[in-house]
Design a protein around this motif. Sequence first.
Motif, PDB file in Angstrom:
ATOM      1  N   UNK A 174      38.070  53.804  41.574  1.00  0.00           N
ATOM      2  CA  UNK A 174      37.262  52.595  41.758  1.00  0.00           C
ATOM      3  C   UNK A 174      37.263  51.594  40.605  1.00  0.00           C
ATOM      4  N   UNK A 175      37.995  51.851  39.539  1.00  0.00           N
ATOM      5  CA  UNK A 175      38.143  50.805  38.525  1.00  0.00           C
ATOM      6  C   UNK A 175      38.874  49.623  39.167  1.00  0.00           C
ATOM      7  N   UNK A 176      38.456  48.387  38.899  1.00  0.00           N
ATOM      8  CA  UNK A 176      39.068  47.227  39.559  1.00  0.00           C
ATOM      9  C   UNK A 176      40.352  46.735  38.903  1.00  0.00           C
ATOM     10  N   UNK A 177      40.937  47.523  38.001  1.00  0.00           N
ATOM     11  CA  UNK A 177      42.069  47.063  37.203  1.00  0.00           C
ATOM     12  C   UNK A 177      43.206  46.512  38.064  1.00  0.00           C
ATOM     13  N   UNK A 178      43.641  47.257  39.086  1.00  0.00           N
ATOM     14  CA  UNK A 178      44.785  46.801  39.886  1.00  0.00           C
ATOM     15  C   UNK A 178      44.437  45.546  40.675  1.00  0.00           C
ATOM     16  N   UNK A 179      43.194  45.418  41.106  1.00  0.00           N
ATOM     17  CA  UNK A 179      42.766  44.217  41.825  1.00  0.00           C
ATOM     18  C   UNK A 179      42.764  43.019  40.884  1.00  0.00           C
ATOM     19  N   UNK A 180      42.234  43.210  39.694  1.00  0.00           N
ATOM     20  CA  UNK A 180      42.208  42.114  38.723  1.00  0.00           C
ATOM     21  C   UNK A 180      43.613  41.689  38.310  1.00  0.00           C
ATOM     22  N   UNK A 181      44.524  42.653  38.196  1.00  0.00           N
ATOM     23  CA  UNK A 181      45.925  42.313  37.893  1.00  0.00           C
ATOM     24  C   UNK A 181      46.522  41.445  38.998  1.00  0.00           C
ATOM     25  N   UNK A 182      46.270  41.816  40.230  1.00  0.00           N
ATOM     26  CA  UNK A 182      46.809  41.052  41.357  1.00  0.00           C
ATOM     27  C   UNK A 182      46.234  39.641  41.392  1.00  0.00           C
TER      28      UNK A 182
END
Length: 251
Positions: A174-182
């Motif tokens: 659930x860390x948003x890292x991949x979403x923020x990267x996108x």
Amino acid sequence: MTSETTQTDAATAGTETELNELRDLIKGVRVVLWDFDGPVCRLFAGHSAERVATDLAAWLEGRGLHNLLTESQRESLDPHVVLRAVDHRHPGSDLVAELEERLTQEELRATASAMPTPYADPLIRTWTAVGTRLAITTNNSPRVVREYLASRRLAACFAPHIYGRTQELNHLKPDPHCINRALAALGAAPTTSLMIGDTPSDFHAAQAAGVPFLGYARNDHKSKLLRDAGASTVVGSLKPLLRLVRDLHQA
């Protein structure tokens, strides 16, 4: 690879209120972030994720590392639970790197029998055709995603925006890292984006990133997990979503 077709129209059409909520959710969306295993395909449809988790645990035991996992972690039958548990004990270690690579190889084997999610392929192509930009934001290996998308001739709909698991496992949803990267790579505002996911960790990652969320649940159990986590819009089929995207862009 063949698509499931067991869901009936009656079960997935939804009420008028549900369709209106779905229409409001997707109206004005410029970027769609897809989780991979679930909304795009069932990666482990013919290659059991439970067996993979058991094999990873057995591999650790064979190295004398049985105590790295608690009983509940061993019984979870989830490869990512095993991976996270070892990373929690030995973050960034060679052991974690080797375990992650073993999981990646199992995922790559699974692509041969992965089952496309019903209506996902035409929905992806339709959104692309009307100018909506797409990205994959997943806890699976990006190598696996690229191989699967190439096999379905969908790679051009997402390239180069595939954001998956790295060896920094603290960045898994659930860390948003991949979403923020996108979002950063696409220059997209969270409020004009949409995340499609099938697990509570997808919902929590989207929530943390400020991105509206659409839950996809192929059965009642998954639907309950999403709703209990707080997801307000959950569909059991992508068919009504495909119809709405077509209707909105024909109006």
